[in-house]
Design a protein around this motif. Structure first.
Motif, mmCIF file in Angstrom:
data_model
loop_
_atom_site.group_PDB
_atom_site.id
_atom_site.type_symbol
_atom_site.label_atom_id
_atom_site.label_comp_id
_atom_site.label_asym_id
_atom_site.label_seq_id
_atom_site.Cartn_x
_atom_site.Cartn_y
_atom_site.Cartn_z
ATOM 1 N N VAL A 102 0.847 -1.183 0.000
ATOM 2 C CA VAL A 102 0.000 0.000 0.000
ATOM 3 C C VAL A 102 0.888 1.240 0.000
ATOM 4 O O VAL A 102 1.761 1.385 0.866
ATOM 5 N N ALA A 103 0.695 2.106 -0.989
ATOM 6 C CA ALA A 103 1.450 3.353 -1.074
ATOM 7 C C ALA A 103 0.504 4.476 -1.486
ATOM 8 O O ALA A 103 -0.444 4.254 -2.229
ATOM 9 N N THR A 104 0.810 5.656 -0.997
ATOM 10 C CA THR A 104 0.030 6.842 -1.342
ATOM 11 C C THR A 104 0.962 7.885 -1.929
ATOM 12 O O THR A 104 2.032 8.150 -1.368
ATOM 13 N N ALA A 105 0.553 8.463 -3.056
ATOM 14 C CA ALA A 105 1.307 9.555 -3.665
ATOM 15 C C ALA A 105 0.443 10.806 -3.637
ATOM 16 O O ALA A 105 -0.762 10.743 -3.897
ATOM 17 N N THR A 106 1.072 11.912 -3.294
ATOM 18 C CA THR A 106 0.372 13.190 -3.300
ATOM 19 C C THR A 106 1.048 14.120 -4.299
ATOM 20 O O THR A 106 2.257 14.046 -4.501
ATOM 21 N N ALA A 134 5.829 10.146 -2.197
ATOM 22 C CA ALA A 134 5.267 8.795 -2.156
ATOM 23 C C ALA A 134 5.641 8.171 -0.820
ATOM 24 O O ALA A 134 6.795 8.241 -0.399
ATOM 25 N N THR A 170 4.751 4.662 1.792
ATOM 26 C CA THR A 170 4.055 3.395 2.026
ATOM 27 C C THR A 170 3.416 3.429 3.403
ATOM 28 O O THR A 170 3.861 4.163 4.291
ATOM 29 N N ASN A 171 2.393 2.612 3.563
ATOM 30 C CA ASN A 171 1.662 2.615 4.830
ATOM 31 C C ASN A 171 2.516 2.167 6.012
ATOM 32 O O ASN A 171 2.240 2.533 7.147
ATOM 33 N N ASP A 206 9.448 6.574 1.922
ATOM 34 C CA ASP A 206 8.953 7.940 2.109
ATOM 35 C C ASP A 206 9.909 8.826 1.325
ATOM 36 O O ASP A 206 10.996 9.149 1.800
#
Length: 137
Positions: free
Chosen positions: A8-12, A19, A21-22, A27
Motif C-alpha cells: 500500500v502506497a500513497t502519492a500526493t 510517495a 508506504t503505509n 517515504d
C-alpha cells in the motif's frame, strides 16, 4: 486470485509530490526528470517501476533456476523503463538486461530467462500492454 501480500502506497501531488508506504519503509520526494522538463530533485515513477521489475524478475529467475537445478544466484537484472508519447497519452517500454553467470551455457540461460518471463508477476502484468525486450548479457 487471492493476494498473498498487498503493498500500500500513497502519492500526493503527482510527479512533483511525495510517495509514502503505509508501513513507512518508503517515504520519498517525487520529481519530474530533467528530460521531461523537471528539476530531477527526486525519484520518479519510472525509476520505482524499474527497481520493482528488476527485483521481481530476478526472483522469478531464481525460482525457475532452482526448479531446473541450475545456480543463477549470481545473476543480475537491470530494468530500463522508458516513457514517451503514445497516441494522445503516454506509454512505457521496458528492456530487461539479464547478466547470467559465466558458467551457464547460452541455450540454458535463454530458456531460464524466457521461463522467468512467464512466471514474473511484472511480466504477466505488462504482457500485451507494454513492449518488453529481453537482453541476455
Amino acid at each position: 486470485m487471492d493476494a498473498l501480500y498487498t503493498a500500500v502506497a500513497t502519492a500526493t501531488h503527482g510527479r512533483e509530490g511525495r510517495a509514502v508506504t503505509n508501513d513507512g519503509k518508503i517515504d520519498l520526494a517525487l520529481a519530474m526528470p530533467v528530460e521531461l522538463g523537471g528539476n530531477g530533485q527526486g525519484t520518479n515513477p519510472e525509476q520505482l517501476f524499474a527497481a520493482g521489475y528488476a527485483a521481481c524478475f530476478g526472483s522469478a529467475l531464481g525460482l525457475v533456476g532452482r526448479a531446473a537445478k541450475v545456480d543463477v544466484s549470481d545473476a543480475a537484472v537491470t530494468a530500463e523503463v522508458g516513457i514517451g508519447k503514445q497516441g494522445e497519452g503516454f506509454g512505457l517500454k521496458v528492456t530487461l538486461r539479464v547478466e547470467l553467470p559465466d558458467t551457464l551455457d547460452e541455450a540454458t540461460g535463454r530458456k531460464l530467462v524466457e521461463q522467468a518471463h512467464q512466471v514474473c508477476p511484472y511480466s504477466n502484468a505488462t504482457r500485451g500492454n507494454i513492449e518488453v525486450d529481453l537482453v541476455i548479457e
